[in-house]
Design a protein around this motif. Structure first.
Motif, PDB file in Angstrom:
ATOM      1  N   ILE A 504      -0.433  14.803  -7.315  1.00 16.88           N
ATOM      2  CA  ILE A 504       0.206  15.521  -7.033  1.00 16.88           C
ATOM      3  C   ILE A 504       1.387  14.995  -6.621  1.00 16.88           C
ATOM      4  CG2 ILE A 504       0.246  17.473  -6.673  1.00 16.88           C
ATOM      5  CD1 ILE A 504      -2.887  18.084  -6.770  1.00 16.88           C
ATOM      6  N   PHE A 505       1.450  13.993  -5.661  1.00 10.93           N
ATOM      7  CA  PHE A 505       3.507  14.644  -5.048  1.00 10.93           C
ATOM      8  C   PHE A 505       3.723  13.065  -6.085  1.00 10.93           C
ATOM      9  CE2 PHE A 505       5.514  11.487  -2.675  1.00 10.93           C
ATOM     10  CZ  PHE A 505       6.619  12.249  -2.416  1.00 10.93           C
ATOM     11  N   ALA A 506       2.974  11.678  -7.041  1.00  9.42           N
ATOM     12  CA  ALA A 506       3.434  10.814  -7.511  1.00  9.42           C
ATOM     13  C   ALA A 506       3.829  11.764  -9.356  1.00  9.42           C
ATOM     14  CB  ALA A 506       2.542  10.423  -8.051  1.00  9.42           C
ATOM     15  N   LEU A 507       3.462  13.200  -9.172  1.00 15.50           N
ATOM     16  CA  LEU A 507       4.259  13.645 -10.390  1.00 15.50           C
ATOM     17  C   LEU A 507       5.346  14.137  -9.990  1.00 15.50           C
ATOM     18  CD1 LEU A 507       1.159  16.184 -11.293  1.00 15.50           C
ATOM     19  CD2 LEU A 507       1.758  13.552 -12.690  1.00 15.50           C
ATOM     20  N   GLY A 508       6.485  13.801  -8.803  1.00 16.23           N
ATOM     21  CA  GLY A 508       7.378  14.666  -8.811  1.00 16.23           C
ATOM     22  C   GLY A 508       8.201  15.866  -8.952  1.00 16.23           C
ATOM     23  N   ILE A 509       7.005  17.089  -8.967  1.00 11.56           N
ATOM     24  CA  ILE A 509       7.201  18.764  -9.118  1.00 11.56           C
ATOM     25  C   ILE A 509       8.190  18.584  -8.041  1.00 11.56           C
ATOM     26  CG2 ILE A 509       6.320  20.515  -9.050  1.00 11.56           C
ATOM     27  CD1 ILE A 509       3.652  19.314  -9.295  1.00 11.56           C
ATOM     28  N   PRO A 510       9.000  19.167  -8.217  1.00 16.40           N
ATOM     29  CA  PRO A 510      10.269  20.012  -7.179  1.00 16.40           C
ATOM     30  C   PRO A 510       9.515  20.771  -5.960  1.00 16.40           C
ATOM     31  CG  PRO A 510      11.322  20.369  -9.393  1.00 16.40           C
ATOM     32  CD  PRO A 510       9.722  19.486 -10.228  1.00 16.40           C
ATOM     33  N   GLU A 511      10.085  19.944  -5.186  1.00 16.72           N
ATOM     34  CA  GLU A 511       9.419  20.763  -4.129  1.00 16.72           C
ATOM     35  C   GLU A 511       8.512  20.724  -3.246  1.00 16.72           C
ATOM     36  OE1 GLU A 511      12.144  22.656  -2.264  1.00 16.72           O
ATOM     37  OE2 GLU A 511      13.463  22.079  -3.703  1.00 16.72           O
ATOM     38  N   VAL A 512       7.718  19.646  -4.094  1.00 16.18           N
ATOM     39  CA  VAL A 512       6.147  19.768  -3.620  1.00 16.18           C
ATOM     40  C   VAL A 512       5.773  18.640  -3.017  1.00 16.18           C
ATOM     41  CG1 VAL A 512       4.171  18.938  -4.786  1.00 16.18           C
ATOM     42  CG2 VAL A 512       5.565  21.146  -5.861  1.00 16.18           C
ATOM     43  N   GLY A 513       6.405  18.356  -2.016  1.00 17.84           N
ATOM     44  CA  GLY A 513       6.470  16.834  -0.895  1.00 17.84           C
ATOM     45  C   GLY A 513       4.649  16.470  -0.841  1.00 17.84           C
ATOM     46  N   GLU A 514       4.498  15.672   0.176  1.00 18.95           N
ATOM     47  CA  GLU A 514       3.491  14.646   0.132  1.00 18.95           C
ATOM     48  C   GLU A 514       2.465  16.116   0.907  1.00 18.95           C
ATOM     49  OE1 GLU A 514       2.819  11.009   1.971  1.00 18.95           O
ATOM     50  OE2 GLU A 514       5.440  11.147   2.849  1.00 18.95           O
ATOM     51  N   LYS A 515       2.916  16.868   1.804  1.00 20.26           N
ATOM     52  CA  LYS A 515       2.102  18.218   3.066  1.00 20.26           C
ATOM     53  C   LYS A 515       1.386  19.331   2.055  1.00 20.26           C
ATOM     54  CE  LYS A 515       2.054  21.404   6.736  1.00 20.26           C
ATOM     55  NZ  LYS A 515       2.759  21.381   7.908  1.00 20.26           N
ATOM     56  N   THR A 516       2.647  19.859   0.497  1.00 15.10           N
ATOM     57  CA  THR A 516       2.126  20.803   0.163  1.00 15.10           C
ATOM     58  C   THR A 516       1.310  20.250  -1.272  1.00 15.10           C
ATOM     59  OG1 THR A 516       4.583  21.998   0.561  1.00 15.10           O
ATOM     60  CG2 THR A 516       3.255  21.858  -2.173  1.00 15.10           C
ATOM     61  N   ALA A 517       1.445  18.516  -1.387  1.00 17.15           N
ATOM     62  CA  ALA A 517       0.761  18.405  -3.002  1.00 17.15           C
ATOM     63  C   ALA A 517      -0.806  17.950  -1.762  1.00 17.15           C
ATOM     64  CB  ALA A 517       0.688  16.391  -3.122  1.00 17.15           C
ATOM     65  N   ALA A 518      -0.529  17.363  -0.454  1.00 14.02           N
ATOM     66  CA  ALA A 518      -1.758  17.632   0.200  1.00 14.02           C
ATOM     67  C   ALA A 518      -2.869  18.942  -0.050  1.00 14.02           C
ATOM     68  CB  ALA A 518      -1.723  17.491   1.722  1.00 14.02           C
ATOM     69  N   GLU A 519      -2.170  20.014  -0.032  1.00 17.43           N
ATOM     70  CA  GLU A 519      -2.304  21.510   0.717  1.00 17.43           C
ATOM     71  C   GLU A 519      -2.831  21.692  -1.350  1.00 17.43           C
ATOM     72  OE1 GLU A 519       0.667  23.409   2.266  1.00 17.43           O
ATOM     73  OE2 GLU A 519       0.278  23.038   4.629  1.00 17.43           O
ATOM     74  N   LEU A 520      -1.830  21.491  -1.969  1.00 12.27           N
ATOM     75  CA  LEU A 520      -2.589  21.987  -3.586  1.00 12.27           C
ATOM     76  C   LEU A 520      -3.956  21.316  -3.876  1.00 12.27           C
ATOM     77  CD1 LEU A 520       0.617  21.789  -5.250  1.00 12.27           C
ATOM     78  CD2 LEU A 520      -0.859  23.696  -4.490  1.00 12.27           C
ATOM     79  N   ALA A 521      -3.572  20.383  -3.590  1.00 15.23           N
ATOM     80  CA  ALA A 521      -5.826  19.314  -3.936  1.00 15.23           C
ATOM     81  C   ALA A 521      -6.150  19.989  -3.279  1.00 15.23           C
ATOM     82  CB  ALA A 521      -4.879  18.732  -3.355  1.00 15.23           C
ATOM     83  N   SER A 522      -6.312  20.918  -1.752  1.00 14.30           N
ATOM     84  CA  SER A 522      -7.507  20.629  -1.026  1.00 14.30           C
ATOM     85  C   SER A 522      -7.459  22.718  -1.329  1.00 14.30           C
ATOM     86  CB  SER A 522      -7.312  21.303   0.728  1.00 14.30           C
ATOM     87  OG  SER A 522      -8.220  21.284   1.484  1.00 14.30           O
ATOM     88  N   ALA A 523      -7.112  22.887  -1.731  1.00 13.04           N
ATOM     89  CA  ALA A 523      -7.197  24.099  -2.707  1.00 13.04           C
ATOM     90  C   ALA A 523      -7.594  24.578  -3.746  1.00 13.04           C
ATOM     91  CB  ALA A 523      -5.243  25.300  -2.888  1.00 13.04           C
ATOM     92  N   PHE A 524      -7.193  23.990  -4.230  1.00 17.00           N
ATOM     93  CA  PHE A 524      -7.813  23.793  -5.582  1.00 17.00           C
ATOM     94  C   PHE A 524      -8.702  22.744  -5.860  1.00 17.00           C
ATOM     95  CE2 PHE A 524      -3.840  25.458  -5.808  1.00 17.00           C
ATOM     96  CZ  PHE A 524      -4.279  27.162  -6.626  1.00 17.00           C
TER      97      PHE A 524
END
Length: 659
Positions: A504-524
């Protein structure tokens, strides 16, 4: 190759490498090319990997970095590594001399540059480096021996086998190395180091010594802490001895018999600071006699026998000639001031980042203005203000992307201006560099030079194309051989097993850093579920605002992005999370981990806590609920006791997890 032959060849290679290293680093007289030197080094590495029993403590292969460490052990300093009192004027230096002369008569002072880096201790037994540690709080530091060994100017073996010696030095990052690291960080759109000192500190404390080895660190040794078998009576004498032993000592040190001469040398060092290849932030004045130092003693904070004179930051006025605009990985347009070259802190400066339109408007910067420029932290050029307006209107960023000519946009409430075209050529290289970076897909060996070669060859137009590459294609690139190509193919294959959070972090979604990516992976839990997430679902997550949520939804609505993800999945890239939240036992609770746990590694304990809804912080505060302490727990445990925070053992943590 049998063991006897391997031992003889390894010894021969070590002698050759040490000889060529001495010519290169100590005598500035290289005898072979970097390529030939690297071949010798890799030959020795191969032998030591095949026969681990042949690896010696002073082997030059330590220079390229050993195995990564999960934690740094604490080191208690026998001789305190204190700091010096700062002074800022000649009057304060004279006052220091007056205080010294109240206790001792006819002091000799040694004046030397104050290197701006990270203070360390190096310990040698029978001439061999046995430990390197950070200063820490002056009493307790961290064991960074493996990282210290990667610094080429640190002798792994002294030129004399002294029973025991401990020295203090300053690890620093040369200006050239710093600029190279920052350029790479900017290319990857990572947050760059603020100054060489921060860069040196961050590089020396890397858990992976291989990363430290790549940062180009250096060291000056400036003090003899303790020694056995040799008598030394003065500071200058000790520096002369350390130079004989093979240490790179302070770049200059002058003994003077009056404070007036000391002040002259302070000024001379200030004038020379631009000639140094490293950053200094002052000059140090020390009493030479060790016996007199004992008589002078110290306060609770500083020794009474030395002071550090600090130089003020240098500012100059120049003319703004132009503003250049580049397009970043996320499409953001970044303006850079181009001005008439000036000399600042020893280097020629002609460019400085202007950040965004708001920054330009605030200072009312126009092309043709006389501007005031300085180096933040004496290294990063920045525009301070306009000294004289020329009458031209304040500069405005272009309405159309300078790379693809698409009309740019600025979202409400955002400072940055963006190019919305996801196929913009300027964004491709930065997207690829980000995708392959260590914190994203971690494709070892897939650096900017390799990526540029792949793009120029026409084989890579998107991140998914990386997984279609063949070993033959990679091997055909400049400076890439069969072995390098094989290693890179293995790294690509290994990256497919990354957790969903890294993808998710590697995709380069604007405003999505490492921490946000980890939270998204955990939530979904999967890329499929995340791709269909609604604004309502995303904003319901803790800490997710509408801007981030909208960026995520918009990203997955783009057909090109969906195709990219499908191709990655088809190539075998993992699209499922291994860190899905399994419960809410620790919901709303904050943990801090300290010391070495009996069975769990630090990252395993972190993942366990997060899987049950808890958060893991790196520092203890009043908001901390639990501190999980293992062996050799240090200051964090002490602070937890002071704040009355509940302390858990690993066993107690595991019991709580089962409830």
């Amino acid at each position: 190759m049998d063991l006897i032959t391997a031992r003889e060849l390894a010894q021969k290679l070590r002698e050759q490498i040490n000889y060529y290293s001495e010519l290169y680093y100590e005598k500035d007289d290289p005898a072979i090319s970097d390529y030939e030197f690297d071949k010798l080094m890799h030959q020795l590495i191969d032998i030591e990997e095949e026969y681990p029993e042949l690896l010696t403590p002073d082997s030059p292969t330590h220079r390229v970095g050993g195995r990564a460490s999960n934690s740094f052990e604490q080191v208690e300093h026998v001789v305190q590594m204190g700091s010096l009192q700062d002074v800022f004027s000649d009057e304060e230096v004279v006052d220091f001399d007056r205080r010294v002369r109240e206790v001792v008569s006819d002091p000799i002072y040694v004046v030397e540059p104050k290197i701006d880096g990270l203070s360390v201790s190096l310990e040698y037994r029978d001439g061999v480096l046995v430990r390197g540690s950070t200063r820490g709080d002056g009493f307790v530091g961290e064991d960074v021996t493996e990282n210290i060994r990667t610094i080429r100017s640190v002798p792994l073996r002294l030129k004399r086998d002294i029973p025991f010696v401990e020295v203090r030095g300053e690890v620093y990052m040369p200006v050239a190395s710093f600029e190279k690291v920052v350029a790479q960080q900017e290319l990857k759109e990572e947050k760059p180091f603020k100054n060489p000192r921060n860069a040196a500190a961050g590089s020396l404390r890397q858990k992976n010594p291989k990363i430290t080895a790549q940062r180009g660190l250096d060291i000056f040794v400036f003090n003899l802490q303790q020694i056995e078998g040799v008598q030394v009576s003065g500071h200058k004498e000790s520096l002369d001895l350390l130079k004989e032993l093979g240490f790179q000592v302070s770049p200059s040190y002058l003994a003077v018999d009056t404070i007036e001469k000391a002040i002259e040398e302070i000024r001379a060092i200030g004038q020379r600071r631009g000639e140094y290849s490293f950053d200094i932030d002052g000059a140090v004045v020390k009493v030479d006699s060790l016996a007199q130092r004992e008589m002078l003693g110290a306060t609770a904070k500083f020794p009474k026998w030395a002071v550090a004179f600090k130089y003020p930051p240098e500012e100059k006025i120049t003319t703004l000639l132009d503003v250049e605009v580049k397009v970043g990985r996320t499409g953001a347009l970044t303006p850079t001031a181009v001005f008439e070259p000036i000399q600042l802190a020893g280097t020629t400066v002609s460019r400085a980042v202007l950040h965004n339109q708001d920054f330009i408007d605030e200072k009312q910067i126009a092309v043709g203005d006389k501007i005031i420029v300085r180096k933040a932290g004496d290294i990063i050029p920045e525009v301070v203000a306009v000294a004289e307006h020329c009458g031209n209107p304040t500069y405005q960023l272009p309405e159309y992307c300078p790379s693809c000519h698409t009309k740019v946009v600025r979202e409400e409430g955002e400072a940055a201006i963006y190019c919305p075209n996801i196929e913009c050529p300027a964004q491709l290289m930065r997207n690829l560099i980000h995708f392959a970076s260590r914190n994203a897909m971690d494709i070892d060996g897939m650096g900017p030079a390799v990526l540029e070669g792949l793009v120029n060859a026409g084989w890579v137009h998107s991140p998914a194309d990386l997984y279609d590459l063949t070993e033959e294609q990679i091997a055909s690139l400049e400076r890439m051989g069969k072995k390098s190509a094989s290693n890179l193919m293995n790294a690509l294959e290994k990256s497919k097993q990354n957790d969903l959070s890294k993808v998710i972090f590697a995709l380069g979604i604007p405003e999505v850093g490492e921490k946000t990516a980890a939270e998204l992976a955990s939530a979904f839990g999967s890329m499929e579920k995340l791709s269909w997430a609604t604004l309502e679902q995303l904003t319901a997550l803790d800490g997710f605002g509408e801007v981030v949520a909208q960026n995520i939804v918009s990203f997955f609505l783009e057909e090109r992005n969906r195709v990219q993800i499908e191709r990655l999945a088809k190539a075998g890239v993992n699209m499922e999370s291994t860190k899905v939240k399994t419960g809410d036992t620790f919901e709303g609770k904050t943990f801090v981990l300290t010391g070495t746990l009996p069975t769990l590694k630090r990252n395993e304990a972190k993942e366990l806590i997060e899987s049950l809804g808890g958060k893991v912080s790196s520092s203890v505060s009043k908001k901390t609920d639990y501190v999980v302490a293992g062996e050799e727990a240090g200051s964090k445990l002490t602070k937890a006791d002071e704040l009355g925070i509940t302390i858990l053992t690993e066993e107690q943590l595991l019991q709580m997890c089962q409830k």
